[in-house]
Design an enzyme around this catalytic site. Structure first.
Site, PDB file in Angstrom:
ATOM      1  N   CYS A   1      55.075  33.316  50.947  1.00 61.18           N
ATOM      2  CA  CYS A   1      55.598  34.363  50.063  1.00 61.18           C
ATOM      3  C   CYS A   1      56.974  34.869  50.484  1.00 61.18           C
ATOM      4  O   CYS A   1      57.905  34.943  49.678  1.00 61.18           O
ATOM      5  CB  CYS A   1      54.610  35.515  49.959  1.00 61.18           C
ATOM      6  SG  CYS A   1      54.296  36.422  51.489  1.00 61.18           S
TER       7      CYS A   1
ATOM      8  N   HIS B   1      51.815  40.688  51.411  1.00 59.61           N
ATOM      9  CA  HIS B   1      52.382  39.772  50.416  1.00 59.61           C
ATOM     10  C   HIS B   1      53.613  40.394  49.766  1.00 59.61           C
ATOM     11  O   HIS B   1      53.747  41.616  49.703  1.00 59.61           O
ATOM     12  CB  HIS B   1      51.337  39.457  49.338  1.00 59.61           C
ATOM     13  CG  HIS B   1      51.773  38.408  48.364  1.00 59.61           C
ATOM     14  ND1 HIS B   1      51.990  37.097  48.726  1.00 59.61           N
ATOM     15  CD2 HIS B   1      52.066  38.489  47.036  1.00 59.61           C
ATOM     16  CE1 HIS B   1      52.366  36.407  47.656  1.00 59.61           C
ATOM     17  NE2 HIS B   1      52.436  37.230  46.622  1.00 59.61           N
TER      18      HIS B   1
ATOM     19  N   ASN C   1      56.374  34.676  42.341  1.00 62.56           N
ATOM     20  CA  ASN C   1      56.043  34.667  43.767  1.00 62.56           C
ATOM     21  C   ASN C   1      55.474  33.329  44.189  1.00 62.56           C
ATOM     22  O   ASN C   1      55.101  32.497  43.363  1.00 62.56           O
ATOM     23  CB  ASN C   1      55.057  35.789  44.088  1.00 62.56           C
ATOM     24  CG  ASN C   1      53.650  35.562  43.541  1.00 62.56           C
ATOM     25  OD1 ASN C   1      52.676  36.058  44.093  1.00 62.56           O
ATOM     26  ND2 ASN C   1      53.513  34.818  42.443  1.00 62.56           N
TER      27      ASN C   1
END
Length: 218
Positions: A141, A193, A205
């Site tokens: 991420c 995240h 993402n």
């Protein structure tokens, strides 16, 4: 990527060090004050010291946004980074600009950066997820957001999501704009995240399945 998150925390990416101003600097910059050079070849330094490195030169009449005085130096915004020039009246002077001029310039710069971030982010749709990945062979991420920032606006941001969060300016969800980073926490405190906002509800993402679009609540 965790499937469920207890909270969403948002941070304005354009506030990373070197890209934008701190709260006090925004107040100073909003006055529209610029630092001008009276001479050719005025040194632009990395810190407020004659012993610091010279990164560039200013020519007569050239100007940069004034961010305050540090000792015998003016702090300026040089290409998105804090730099310093002599505050001696022999070499420099300050002059206020019209509010409309500053607002237009600031808005245009931010809008351009956001457009570049969004365009760059979409180039990697479908790139696989890879733990620890920072290249097009596979992203995790934060590896993805870091790659997008570097490629889009040549800005290096911290490697992991927690550090990216710690080094960014926090804003409310209602203030989200395209290009901002959206951080997620499973327990309400530790960041696990990060994605990049495309709107107030959607992001892009790198998660299980690779780089893809997602909603903030998916």
């Amino acid at each position: 990527m965790l499937k469920r998150f207890a909270s969403i925390i948002v941070a304005a990416t354009l506030a990373f060090s070197g890209l934008a101003f701190t709260t006090s600097e925004q107040a100073e910059a909003s006055t529209g004050t610029f630092a001008y050079s009276k001479v050719n070849g005025l040194n632009i330094r990395t810190s407020a010291s004659l012993n610091s490195s010279v990164v560039a030169k200013m020519d007569k009449g050239q100007r940069y946004t004034y961010l305050g005085k540090v000792g015998s130096f003016y702090k300026i915004n040089y290409k998105g980074t804090h730099r310093y020039i002599s505050a001696s009246s022999t070499y420099t002077y300050l002059k206020a600009a019209t509010t409309s001029t500053v607002t237009t310039s600031s808005t245009s710069t931010a809008s351009s950066a956001r457009s570049k971030l969004v365009a760059e982010s979409k180039k990697y749709l479908g790139v696989p997820y890879r733990f620890g990945g920072t290249t097009t062979a596979g992203f995790d991420c934060s590896g993805y957001t870091g790659h997008v920032y570097k490629k889009a606006i040549n800005k290096s941001i911290p490697r992991d999501s927690r550090s990216q969060y710690a080094n960014s300016k926090k804003v409310s969800k209602s203030a989200i704009q395209a290009g901002d980073l959206v951080f997620f926490s499973h327990n309400g405190s530790t960041i696990q995240h990060v994605g990049m906002a495309l709107s107030k509800t959607q992001m892009i993402n790198s998660e299980t399945g690779g780089v893809k679009y997602a909603s903030f609540t998916s």
